[in-house]
Design a protein around this motif. Structure first.
Motif, mmCIF file in Angstrom:
data_model
loop_
_atom_site.group_PDB
_atom_site.id
_atom_site.type_symbol
_atom_site.label_atom_id
_atom_site.label_comp_id
_atom_site.label_asym_id
_atom_site.label_seq_id
_atom_site.Cartn_x
_atom_site.Cartn_y
_atom_site.Cartn_z
ATOM 1 N N ASP A 59 -28.192 -42.274 -40.579
ATOM 2 C CA ASP A 59 -29.201 -42.935 -40.546
ATOM 3 C C ASP A 59 -30.108 -42.608 -41.637
ATOM 4 O O ASP A 59 -30.595 -41.545 -41.591
ATOM 5 C CB ASP A 59 -29.767 -43.200 -39.200
ATOM 6 N N PRO A 60 -30.232 -43.315 -42.805
ATOM 7 C CA PRO A 60 -31.279 -43.021 -43.941
ATOM 8 C C PRO A 60 -32.739 -42.889 -43.687
ATOM 9 O O PRO A 60 -33.671 -42.317 -44.137
ATOM 10 C CB PRO A 60 -31.233 -44.050 -45.008
ATOM 11 N N TRP A 61 -32.909 -43.357 -42.367
ATOM 12 C CA TRP A 61 -34.396 -43.406 -41.737
ATOM 13 C C TRP A 61 -34.651 -42.241 -40.822
ATOM 14 O O TRP A 61 -35.854 -41.911 -40.393
ATOM 15 C CB TRP A 61 -34.751 -44.743 -41.035
ATOM 16 N N ASP A 98 -29.184 -38.627 -52.120
ATOM 17 C CA ASP A 98 -28.042 -39.501 -53.077
ATOM 18 C C ASP A 98 -27.779 -40.419 -51.879
ATOM 19 O O ASP A 98 -26.941 -40.098 -50.883
ATOM 20 C CB ASP A 98 -26.992 -38.602 -53.360
ATOM 21 N N THR A 99 -28.173 -41.715 -51.913
ATOM 22 C CA THR A 99 -27.712 -42.862 -51.027
ATOM 23 C C THR A 99 -26.154 -42.888 -50.821
ATOM 24 O O THR A 99 -25.898 -43.249 -49.808
ATOM 25 C CB THR A 99 -28.263 -44.296 -51.271
ATOM 26 N N PHE A 100 -25.337 -42.487 -51.946
ATOM 27 C CA PHE A 100 -24.049 -42.611 -51.567
ATOM 28 C C PHE A 100 -23.606 -41.700 -50.355
ATOM 29 O O PHE A 100 -22.703 -41.709 -49.633
ATOM 30 C CB PHE A 100 -23.113 -42.531 -52.706
ATOM 31 N N HIS A 101 -23.970 -40.466 -50.574
ATOM 32 C CA HIS A 101 -23.719 -39.407 -49.644
ATOM 33 C C HIS A 101 -24.025 -39.470 -48.207
ATOM 34 O O HIS A 101 -23.507 -39.171 -47.334
ATOM 35 C CB HIS A 101 -24.089 -38.098 -50.121
ATOM 36 N N VAL A 102 -25.279 -40.444 -47.928
ATOM 37 C CA VAL A 102 -25.794 -40.704 -46.975
ATOM 38 C C VAL A 102 -25.063 -41.969 -46.426
ATOM 39 O O VAL A 102 -24.689 -41.703 -45.336
ATOM 40 C CB VAL A 102 -27.342 -41.017 -47.153
ATOM 41 N N LEU A 103 -24.844 -42.991 -46.987
ATOM 42 C CA LEU A 103 -24.122 -44.149 -46.476
ATOM 43 C C LEU A 103 -22.876 -43.764 -46.381
ATOM 44 O O LEU A 103 -22.368 -44.465 -45.190
ATOM 45 C CB LEU A 103 -24.627 -45.259 -47.235
ATOM 46 N N ASP A 158 -24.722 -33.402 -44.251
ATOM 47 C CA ASP A 158 -25.665 -34.333 -43.975
ATOM 48 C C ASP A 158 -27.177 -34.065 -44.538
ATOM 49 O O ASP A 158 -27.434 -32.709 -44.474
ATOM 50 C CB ASP A 158 -25.737 -34.268 -42.222
ATOM 51 N N TYR A 159 -27.796 -35.016 -45.103
ATOM 52 C CA TYR A 159 -29.063 -34.586 -45.782
ATOM 53 C C TYR A 159 -30.310 -34.093 -45.002
ATOM 54 O O TYR A 159 -30.890 -33.070 -45.392
ATOM 55 C CB TYR A 159 -29.718 -36.096 -46.345
ATOM 56 N N ARG A 160 -29.934 -34.054 -43.556
ATOM 57 C CA ARG A 160 -30.929 -33.596 -42.859
ATOM 58 C C ARG A 160 -30.765 -32.115 -42.635
ATOM 59 O O ARG A 160 -31.736 -31.196 -42.481
ATOM 60 C CB ARG A 160 -31.026 -34.292 -41.398
ATOM 61 N N ARG A 161 -29.522 -31.723 -42.777
ATOM 62 C CA ARG A 161 -29.085 -30.224 -42.790
ATOM 63 C C ARG A 161 -29.732 -29.594 -43.879
ATOM 64 O O ARG A 161 -29.910 -28.415 -43.903
ATOM 65 C CB ARG A 161 -27.547 -30.066 -42.356
ATOM 66 N N ALA A 162 -29.184 -30.123 -45.112
ATOM 67 C CA ALA A 162 -30.004 -29.848 -46.316
ATOM 68 C C ALA A 162 -31.188 -29.642 -46.273
ATOM 69 O O ALA A 162 -31.826 -28.656 -46.750
ATOM 70 C CB ALA A 162 -29.472 -30.660 -47.478
#
Length: 169
Positions: A166-168, A156-161, A135-139
């Motif tokens: 939620d990218p926002w 990286d949007t791939f890893h988020v989506l 999870d990008y938020r954890r990173a």
């Protein structure tokens, strides 16, 4: 892109790009030294933006991390030859990666300090398939805990989506 490293670089330049990331696998498959790769990029008008990826640098036991840091120092030498100051470090994918944000932050801080000594920087990336940090938020939390000016995140949007995050958020 497929082909040799020279074919890839030429295609990138012909497509009108002015920068390129060098993928570790291309270095392993190329007969060129990092300095020669840099020279070819200069000939093509390409800036080497980043070396990527360095894997399994955090969430490790002390012995694993010491070995990973020796490997990382070699990557910094390669970066110097390439003339780039940014390296992508991916979240660990090892099945035995330790689920401890403070340990990951401490280990990334040590790596960032090595990079900083050479005027280089690290972008830490959560991977969709990482054992712990997907999870990008954890990173971002780990990067904040590490608290080093040479350490940031890569999104990286791939890893988020692909994780339906939620990218926002």
């Amino acid at each position: 892109l497929s082909g040799t490293l020279n074919e890839k670089l030429t295609a990138v330049a012909n497509a009108g790009f002015d920068g390129v990331e060098i993928f570790d696998q291309d270095l392993l498959c190329s007969l060129w030294t990092p300095r020669r790769i840099r020279e070819r990029c200069d000939e093509l008008g390409l800036k080497i933006e980043m070396l990527q990826p360095v894997r399994d640098l955090e969430g490790m036991t002390e012995a694993q991390h010491a070995q990973a840091m020796r490997r990382f120092e070699g990557k910094l030498d390669i970066m110097a030859g390439l003339g780039t100051d940014l390296v992508l470090v991916c979240a660990s994918c090892q099945p035995d990666a330790i689920d401890d944000d403070e340990l990951s932050a401490e280990q990334l801080h040590k790596a960032a300090e090595l990079a900083h000594e050479r005027d280089m920087r690290i972008a830490f990336e959560a991977l969709a398939w990482s054992t712990q940090v997907w999870d990008y938020r954890r990173a971002w939390k780990i990067v904040r805990l590490a608290d080093h000016p040479a350490l940031g995140t890569c999104q990286d949007t791939f890893h988020v989506l692909s994780r339906r995050l939620d990218p926002w958020a």
